[in-house]
Design an enzyme around this catalytic site. Structure first.
Site, short mmCIF file in Angstrom:
data_model
loop_
_atom_site.label_atom_id
_atom_site.label_comp_id
_atom_site.label_asym_id
_atom_site.label_seq_id
_atom_site.Cartn_x
_atom_site.Cartn_y
_atom_site.Cartn_z
N ARG A 89 0.82 -1.22 0.00
CA ARG A 89 0.00 0.00 0.00
C ARG A 89 0.85 1.26 0.00
O ARG A 89 0.43 2.31 -0.42
CB ARG A 89 -0.90 0.00 1.23
N LYS B 131 7.15 -24.18 20.69
CA LYS B 131 8.06 -23.03 20.75
C LYS B 131 8.79 -23.10 22.08
O LYS B 131 8.26 -23.63 23.06
CB LYS B 131 7.26 -21.73 20.69
N HIS C 118 2.38 -28.31 8.26
CA HIS C 118 3.71 -28.91 8.16
C HIS C 118 3.76 -30.36 8.68
O HIS C 118 4.26 -31.26 8.01
CB HIS C 118 4.75 -28.10 8.93
N LYS D 191 0.12 -20.10 4.02
CA LYS D 191 -0.69 -20.39 5.18
C LYS D 191 -0.68 -19.17 6.11
O LYS D 191 0.20 -18.33 5.97
CB LYS D 191 -0.19 -21.63 5.89
N GLU E 224 11.23 -25.97 18.28
CA GLU E 224 11.87 -24.68 18.04
C GLU E 224 12.34 -24.10 19.37
O GLU E 224 11.72 -24.34 20.41
CB GLU E 224 10.86 -23.71 17.42
N ASP F 28 -0.89 -23.64 13.51
CA ASP F 28 0.30 -23.05 12.91
C ASP F 28 1.25 -24.12 12.35
O ASP F 28 1.90 -23.91 11.33
CB ASP F 28 1.04 -22.22 13.97
N LYS G 286 11.71 -28.42 1.76
CA LYS G 286 12.97 -28.65 2.49
C LYS G 286 13.71 -29.85 1.91
O LYS G 286 13.08 -30.85 1.54
CB LYS G 286 12.68 -28.89 3.98
N HIS H 279 5.97 -24.61 3.20
CA HIS H 279 7.41 -24.57 2.89
C HIS H 279 8.14 -25.83 3.36
O HIS H 279 9.23 -26.12 2.88
CB HIS H 279 8.06 -23.29 3.40
C1 BG6 Z 1 5.95 -21.35 10.00
C2 BG6 Z 1 5.25 -21.08 11.30
O1 BG6 Z 1 5.06 -21.85 9.05
O2 BG6 Z 1 6.99 -22.28 10.21
C3 BG6 Z 1 6.24 -20.57 12.34
O3 BG6 Z 1 4.22 -20.12 11.10
C4 BG6 Z 1 7.39 -21.52 12.48
O4 BG6 Z 1 5.60 -20.38 13.59
C5 BG6 Z 1 7.99 -21.84 11.11
O5 BG6 Z 1 8.37 -20.91 13.30
C6 BG6 Z 1 9.04 -22.93 11.22
O6 BG6 Z 1 9.69 -23.04 9.99
P1 BG6 Z 1 11.19 -23.54 9.91
O7 BG6 Z 1 11.45 -23.62 8.44
O8 BG6 Z 1 12.03 -22.55 10.63
O9 BG6 Z 1 11.20 -24.87 10.58
#
Ligand code: BG6
Length: 492
Positions: free
Chosen positions: A51, A341, A242, A150, A218, A237, A184, A180
């Site tokens: 924007r 997390k 994933h 997502k 994580e 999430d 990987k 994503h």
């Molecule tokens: C994202 C989530 O899709 O994937 C995040 O929204 C998460 O919360 C991330 O941290 C993890 O991705 P990666 O590639 O770092 O494992």
């Protein structure tokens, strides 16, 4: 090892949300790498939109600073940066009004026959209005594609609504739903390991496999994303997308080929075979947790509620699930899933534990025989370990020991591992949907997730607290121990 770079066809890529976090951290660095490797052909253009009014030069300066911030110095080469920046144009466009759309139309007009990619690096609330305007301005050409990120909804119902809106403008074969994790390197390798080796497939079933664990741990907290995260939680999430995709690739039947529909058909069958976890079963088959203040890498970190600034939130930052797949191959084999997390380590892996041998011919003095394990490590230190029993070398009679056949990809291959986004963006341009989720997959995943969310919502029990820097609530350990098993810990 040689790297094979096949240039893609010339394209125009329009990035909505080009000044946002995803664009800076992931998309721009990924495009830079592909360009520096010679995969992006001359003439291909990248058009940033947001924007914010901004000149083309100001946007190019923004792109440069993203590259300087997110591409490591040793991977930056001024020789490539200059021509890379020249690919960029910018137009200020408002998703919610007519502002800027005529300008975008004008920029795209000279190339109606090119591959045209619309990358929606924005929140899902804007997907519908952006697609509407793309349609109304007749920007959808035969080679147009849309990429969406997502979270695709907050439930099956909202995902259907989003899919309907996008589907009014783009046909399913032009919609690329990014997960994503599918891009990987080690996730790709799962396919190679399973289907390019004769060794594993005959054993890949309930007759030989005791259980499977999938952990995506994580160490980071919610960082600057607490606003989004609090509306999502770990189940939406990470698990809905994933982790379920990892379950699919681990559990699916061999596809007829690696083309998009054969692979996605097989993944869909796995999702549809997930045994529903509903009502009462939710409390025994799931654990949700929320981190409290603790330490991460030796540094004191605040708890989730403090980071969020809301002491009432019951959003989970950890989840563990005991899942089952009701089909011939997997019946009776638990899949233990966990993600969180602020856990002890950043560690993502798929661990396949085989059944114990039927009978030991060794004396008790040889020591215990531990079942074989195949560990596919997604990150960090990508690689594969196959745990075997061998004779402990040296004198002292027959003593057995458990050791890994250990292949670290970093040690075995010197080539840089491309980030998932590099592969995925190039796949969009190539028109390959294998690594993207089809609508029915997303909806089948929600169908399994929704009852868990409903049961949590209906329960008065808050998420179980865990100290930041640990492996999550003790209830997650108790869940797997009830079955006589333990979470895998890499001790080698
Ligand atoms: C994202 C989530 O899709 O994937 C995040 O929204 C998460 O919360 C991330 O941290 C993890 O991705 P990666 O590639 O770092 O494992």
């Amino acid at each position: 090892m040689t790297t094979r770079i096949i240039p893609v066809d010339v394209f125009d890529l329009v990035v909505f949300g080009a000044t946002g976090d995803l664009s800076q951290r992931k998309l721009l660095p990924a495009l830079y790498h592909r360009d520096a490797d010679g995969q992006i052909p001359p003439g291909a253009r990248i058009i940033g939109t947001s924007r914010k009014p901004m000149s083309r030069d100001a946007f190019r300066a923004f792109v440069l600073s993203a590259i300087e911030t997110y591409v490591p110095a040793e991977e930056r080469n001024p020789v490539f940066i200059k021509p890379f920046l020249e690919r960029f144009d910018y137009v200020a466009v408002d998703a919610a009004s007519e502002t800027g759309w005529a300008d975008l139309e004008k920029i795209l007009a000279p190339n109606p026959d090119r591959i045209r990619v619309f990358y929606l690096a924005v929140g899902p609330d804007l997907f519908g209005s952006i697609c509407d305007r793309i349609g109304a301005h007749k920007l959808v050409t035969p080679k147009a594609r849309v990429v969406i990120e997502k979270p695709l909804g907050k439930s099956g119902e909202s995902a259907r609504a989003i899919n309907d809106e996008i589907g009014k403008v783009f046909p399913e074969q032009s919609i690329y739903r990014i997960d994503h994790y599918l891009g990987k390197e080690t996730v790709q390798n799962l396919m190679a390991l399973r289907f390019a080796n004769a060794l594993f497939e005959p054993l890949w079933n309930s007759a030989h496999i005791d259980h499977v664990q999938i952990t995506v741990a994580e160490t980071l907290g919610v960082e600057g994303r607490a606003g989004y995260y609090d509306t999502a939680g770990a189940l939406r999430d990470m698990v809905q997308n994933h982790i379920l995709q990892l379950v699919c690739l681990t559990a699916m039947e061999p596809p007829a080929s690696t083309a998009s529909d054969p692979v996605r058909d097989e993944k869909l069958k796995v999702l549809k075979s997930l045994k529903p976890i509903t009502g009462e079963a939710v409390s025994s088959a799931t654990v949700r947790g929320q981190y409290r203040a603790g330490a991460s890498g030796g540094v004191a970190v605040p708890g989730y509620l403090d980071e969020l600034g809301n002491s009432d939130s019951t959003t989970e930052t950890f989840v563990a699930i005991r899942a089952e797949i009701s089909n011939w191959r997997w019946n009776g084999v638990p899949f233990y899933l966990r993600t969180g997390k602020r856990l002890e380590k950043r560690e993502s892996e798929i661990v396949v534990t085989f059944k114990p041998i039927p009978y030991s011919v060794f004396e008790v003095t040889a020591g215990p025989i531990t079942p074989n394990r195949l560990v596919m490590r997604l990150q960090p230190d990508e690689g594969v370990k196959l745990w075997l029993m061998i004779k402990d070398p040296g004198p002292g009679g027959m003593r057995l020991t458990h050791v890994p056949l250990d292949m670290s990809f970093a040690k075995a291959f010197t080539a840089r591992h491309p980030d998932a986004y590099e592969r995925l963006i190039m796949d969009v341009v190539r028109g390959s949907q294998t690594l993207f989720m089809r609508r029915d997959e997303v909806e089948a995943a929600w169908k399994w997730i929704d009852p868990i969310l409903d049961a949590w919502k209906g329960s008065n029990e808050p998420p179980k607290p865990y100290t930041a820097g640990t492996w999550g609530p003790s209830a997650a350990v108790a869940m797997i121990e009830r079955d006589g098993r333990t979470w895998y810990e890499d001790v080698a």
